[in-house]
Design a protein around this motif. Structure first.
Motif, PDB file in Angstrom:
ATOM      1  N   THR A 172      20.249  -1.209 -15.941  1.00  0.00           N
ATOM      2  CA  THR A 172      19.241  -1.529 -14.928  1.00  0.00           C
ATOM      3  C   THR A 172      19.617  -0.896 -13.589  1.00  0.00           C
ATOM      4  OG1 THR A 172      20.298  -3.590 -14.198  1.00  0.00           O
ATOM      5  CG2 THR A 172      18.767  -3.739 -16.050  1.00  0.00           C
ATOM      6  N   VAL A 173      18.595  -0.469 -12.858  1.00  0.00           N
ATOM      7  CA  VAL A 173      18.755   0.131 -11.531  1.00  0.00           C
ATOM      8  C   VAL A 173      17.636  -0.394 -10.648  1.00  0.00           C
ATOM      9  CG1 VAL A 173      18.803   2.281 -10.197  1.00  0.00           C
ATOM     10  CG2 VAL A 173      19.761   2.235 -12.513  1.00  0.00           C
ATOM     11  N   SER A 174      17.955  -0.675  -9.384  1.00  0.00           N
ATOM     12  CA  SER A 174      16.945  -1.128  -8.430  1.00  0.00           C
ATOM     13  C   SER A 174      16.827  -0.131  -7.288  1.00  0.00           C
ATOM     14  CB  SER A 174      17.315  -2.511  -7.877  1.00  0.00           C
ATOM     15  OG  SER A 174      16.320  -2.967  -6.971  1.00  0.00           O
ATOM     16  N   LEU A 175      15.601   0.291  -6.991  1.00  0.00           N
ATOM     17  CA  LEU A 175      15.342   1.232  -5.902  1.00  0.00           C
ATOM     18  C   LEU A 175      14.642   0.497  -4.761  1.00  0.00           C
ATOM     19  CD1 LEU A 175      14.109   4.355  -7.894  1.00  0.00           C
ATOM     20  CD2 LEU A 175      16.443   3.666  -7.328  1.00  0.00           C
ATOM     21  N   ARG A 176      15.097   0.763  -3.531  1.00  0.00           N
ATOM     22  CA  ARG A 176      14.590   0.072  -2.347  1.00  0.00           C
ATOM     23  C   ARG A 176      13.906   1.051  -1.392  1.00  0.00           C
ATOM     24  NH1 ARG A 176      20.086  -3.296  -0.717  1.00  0.00           N
ATOM     25  NH2 ARG A 176      20.001  -4.881  -2.377  1.00  0.00           N
ATOM     26  N   PRO A 177      12.630   1.355  -1.598  1.00  0.00           N
ATOM     27  CA  PRO A 177      11.950   2.256  -0.662  1.00  0.00           C
ATOM     28  C   PRO A 177      11.782   1.622   0.716  1.00  0.00           C
ATOM     29  CG  PRO A 177      10.711   1.989  -2.721  1.00  0.00           C
ATOM     30  CD  PRO A 177      11.757   0.931  -2.697  1.00  0.00           C
ATOM     31  N   THR A 178      11.815   2.457   1.746  1.00  0.00           N
ATOM     32  CA  THR A 178      11.376   2.013   3.060  1.00  0.00           C
ATOM     33  C   THR A 178       9.849   1.998   3.042  1.00  0.00           C
ATOM     34  OG1 THR A 178      11.466   4.296   3.874  1.00  0.00           O
ATOM     35  CG2 THR A 178      13.424   2.950   4.178  1.00  0.00           C
ATOM     36  N   GLY A 179       9.213   1.904   4.196  1.00  0.00           N
ATOM     37  CA  GLY A 179       7.756   1.864   4.220  1.00  0.00           C
ATOM     38  C   GLY A 179       7.147   3.108   3.604  1.00  0.00           C
ATOM     39  N   ILE A 180       6.357   2.949   2.561  1.00  0.00           N
ATOM     40  CA  ILE A 180       5.808   4.075   1.824  1.00  0.00           C
ATOM     41  C   ILE A 180       4.467   4.501   2.442  1.00  0.00           C
ATOM     42  CG2 ILE A 180       5.147   4.942  -0.440  1.00  0.00           C
ATOM     43  CD1 ILE A 180       6.755   2.742  -1.722  1.00  0.00           C
ATOM     44  N   TYR A 181       4.212   5.808   2.456  1.00  0.00           N
ATOM     45  CA  TYR A 181       2.920   6.334   2.881  1.00  0.00           C
ATOM     46  C   TYR A 181       2.496   7.418   1.892  1.00  0.00           C
ATOM     47  CZ  TYR A 181       5.294  10.548   4.565  1.00  0.00           C
ATOM     48  OH  TYR A 181       6.026  11.697   4.634  1.00  0.00           O
ATOM     49  N   GLY A 182       1.262   7.850   2.016  1.00  0.00           N
ATOM     50  CA  GLY A 182       0.776   8.918   1.151  1.00  0.00           C
ATOM     51  C   GLY A 182      -0.623   8.639   0.647  1.00  0.00           C
ATOM     52  N   GLU A 183      -1.121   9.530  -0.206  1.00  0.00           N
ATOM     53  CA  GLU A 183      -2.479   9.396  -0.720  1.00  0.00           C
ATOM     54  C   GLU A 183      -2.652   8.075  -1.472  1.00  0.00           C
ATOM     55  OE1 GLU A 183      -1.009  13.200  -2.544  1.00  0.00           O
ATOM     56  OE2 GLU A 183      -0.092  11.928  -1.003  1.00  0.00           O
ATOM     57  N   ARG A 184      -3.776   7.446  -1.212  1.00  0.00           N
ATOM     58  CA  ARG A 184      -4.183   6.175  -1.829  1.00  0.00           C
ATOM     59  C   ARG A 184      -3.445   4.974  -1.240  1.00  0.00           C
ATOM     60  NH1 ARG A 184      -4.299   5.802  -8.066  1.00  0.00           N
ATOM     61  NH2 ARG A 184      -5.546   3.988  -7.479  1.00  0.00           N
ATOM     62  N   HIS A 185      -2.737   5.148  -0.122  1.00  0.00           N
ATOM     63  CA  HIS A 185      -2.055   4.006   0.468  1.00  0.00           C
ATOM     64  C   HIS A 185      -3.090   3.042   1.047  1.00  0.00           C
ATOM     65  CE1 HIS A 185       0.490   1.923   3.618  1.00  0.00           C
ATOM     66  NE2 HIS A 185       1.081   1.658   2.475  1.00  0.00           N
ATOM     67  N   PRO A 186      -3.161   1.794   0.573  1.00  0.00           N
ATOM     68  CA  PRO A 186      -4.242   0.879   0.993  1.00  0.00           C
ATOM     69  C   PRO A 186      -4.260   0.606   2.494  1.00  0.00           C
ATOM     70  CG  PRO A 186      -3.128   0.050  -0.974  1.00  0.00           C
ATOM     71  CD  PRO A 186      -2.310   1.200  -0.478  1.00  0.00           C
ATOM     72  N   LEU A 187      -3.088   0.398   3.108  1.00  0.00           N
ATOM     73  CA  LEU A 187      -3.065   0.081   4.531  1.00  0.00           C
ATOM     74  C   LEU A 187      -3.468   1.289   5.370  1.00  0.00           C
ATOM     75  CD1 LEU A 187      -2.545  -1.808   6.858  1.00  0.00           C
ATOM     76  CD2 LEU A 187      -0.099  -1.281   6.699  1.00  0.00           C
ATOM     77  N   LEU A 188      -2.997   2.471   4.995  1.00  0.00           N
ATOM     78  CA  LEU A 188      -3.368   3.676   5.731  1.00  0.00           C
ATOM     79  C   LEU A 188      -4.876   3.912   5.636  1.00  0.00           C
ATOM     80  CD1 LEU A 188      -1.839   5.776   7.395  1.00  0.00           C
ATOM     81  CD2 LEU A 188      -1.666   7.172   5.334  1.00  0.00           C
TER      82      LEU A 188
END
Length: 314
Positions: free
Chosen positions: A136-152
């Motif tokens: 098992t591995v856990s990845l911790r992204p910071t604030g994500i942006y890009g196409e289809r980002h709901p908040l953006l």
């Protein structure tokens, strides 16, 4: 997840949960483009209500399914918010996985993410059907942006409705690290390869996920994307803090009166946006050779193209 390969040496069978969502859809596309050993891709997206099925309960079910189905690898999408920002607003500037930080959770999202991540990492090395061991591995992204980002998308449409303007509501000095969604998907692919080929190097470990996107205050970073798309940020400084706190609590009250309405400003988003928080990814670079697949200029270009498409469809 990577199910057992059914004795077929010609390729790998991969499962993406939440594969129709924002990050999941990018991961599916990148796997089809960049995973030469892919034989079969299975996409699951039940989209359960978190109020009915808390994330940590769903994680328990996923782990049970991995063990019962003989799945050898589980990559979990966590979040920087399992660390912070905490409720006191302590800064975390360009820290890594070993940087001391007083973690304090008060909101359901970071608390449930932290609980789910703990379950995933504790499951590393568990036996699976057929006699193998789960990695098992856990990845911790910071604030994500890009196409289809709901908040953006919501910010863009809201700004267009206001005549092309967005009011500043957060401090301009709080440095934040943001990461392009394609690079988050790429880290998932690299981590999965490493978990299969070098499990001792990554099993039971967590990794921050960032790229070379500019470090900036949250709204100033958004402006790097929304500005070329035709929106302007009003004001060099936000309203007085007491007024912002009042507006944040009013947002909570409106959300309770109008079910389904999620205000952009609430006490938690105000705290997160006001707290400097940025990370480094040297651990992922050392452990499995992570380097961003998409440079900042390309990530920005792809996001801008999508935003301008939203405008043309209005």
């Amino acid at each position: 997840m990577e199910p057992p390969q059914d004795g077929d040496p010609q390729g790998r069978v991969l499962v993406v949960t939440g594969g129709c969502g924002f990050l999941g859809s990018h991961l599916v596309r990148l796997l089809l483009e960049r995973e030469p050993e892919l034989r079969e891709l299975r996409v699951l997206d039940l989209n359960p209500d978190p109020a009915v099925v808390p994330p940590e309960h769903g994680t328990k079910n996923v782990i049970r399914g991995c063990r019962a189905g003989g799945v050898p690898v589980l990559i979990y999408t966590s979040s920087m918010e399992v660390v912070g920002p905490n409720t006191r607003g302590d800064p975390f500037l360009r820290g890594d996985e070993d940087t001391p930080y007083p973690v304090r959770h008060s909101e359901p999202y970071p608390l449930s993410k932290a609980q789910a991540e703990r379950l995933v990492l504790e499951a590393n090395g568990a036996t699976v059907a057929g006699g193998g061991r789960l990695v098992t591995v856990s990845l911790r992204p910071t604030g994500i942006y890009g196409e289809r980002h709901p908040l953006l998308q919501r910010l863009y449409r809201g700004g267009r409705a206001l005549g092309g303007w967005l009011p500043r509501t957060l401090p301009p000095h709080a440095e934040h690290g943001r990461v392009y969604v394609g690079n988050v998907a790429w880290m998932h692919i690299l981590a999965a390869r490493a978990a299969r080929l070098r499990p001792q190097a990554v099993g039971g470990e967590c990794f921050f996920c960032y790229d070379a996107s500019p470090l900036a205050a949250y709204e100033d970073f958004n402006q790097l994307l929304l500005g070329p798309a035709g929106l302007r940020l009003i004001g060099r400084s936000p309203p007085p803090r007491p007024l912002l706190e009042l507006l944040a609590w009013l947002g909570v009250a409106v959300g309770r009166v109008l079910p389904g309405h999620a205000p952009l400003l609430n006490p938690y988003t105000l705290a997160v946006g006001s707290t400097p928080f940025s990370v480094r990814t040297r651990k992922a670079e050392r452990s499995f050779g992570y380097q961003p697949l998409f440079p900042w200029e390309r990530a920005r270009e792809r996001t801008l193209e999508w935003l301008r498409g939203l405008g043309s469809n209005q």
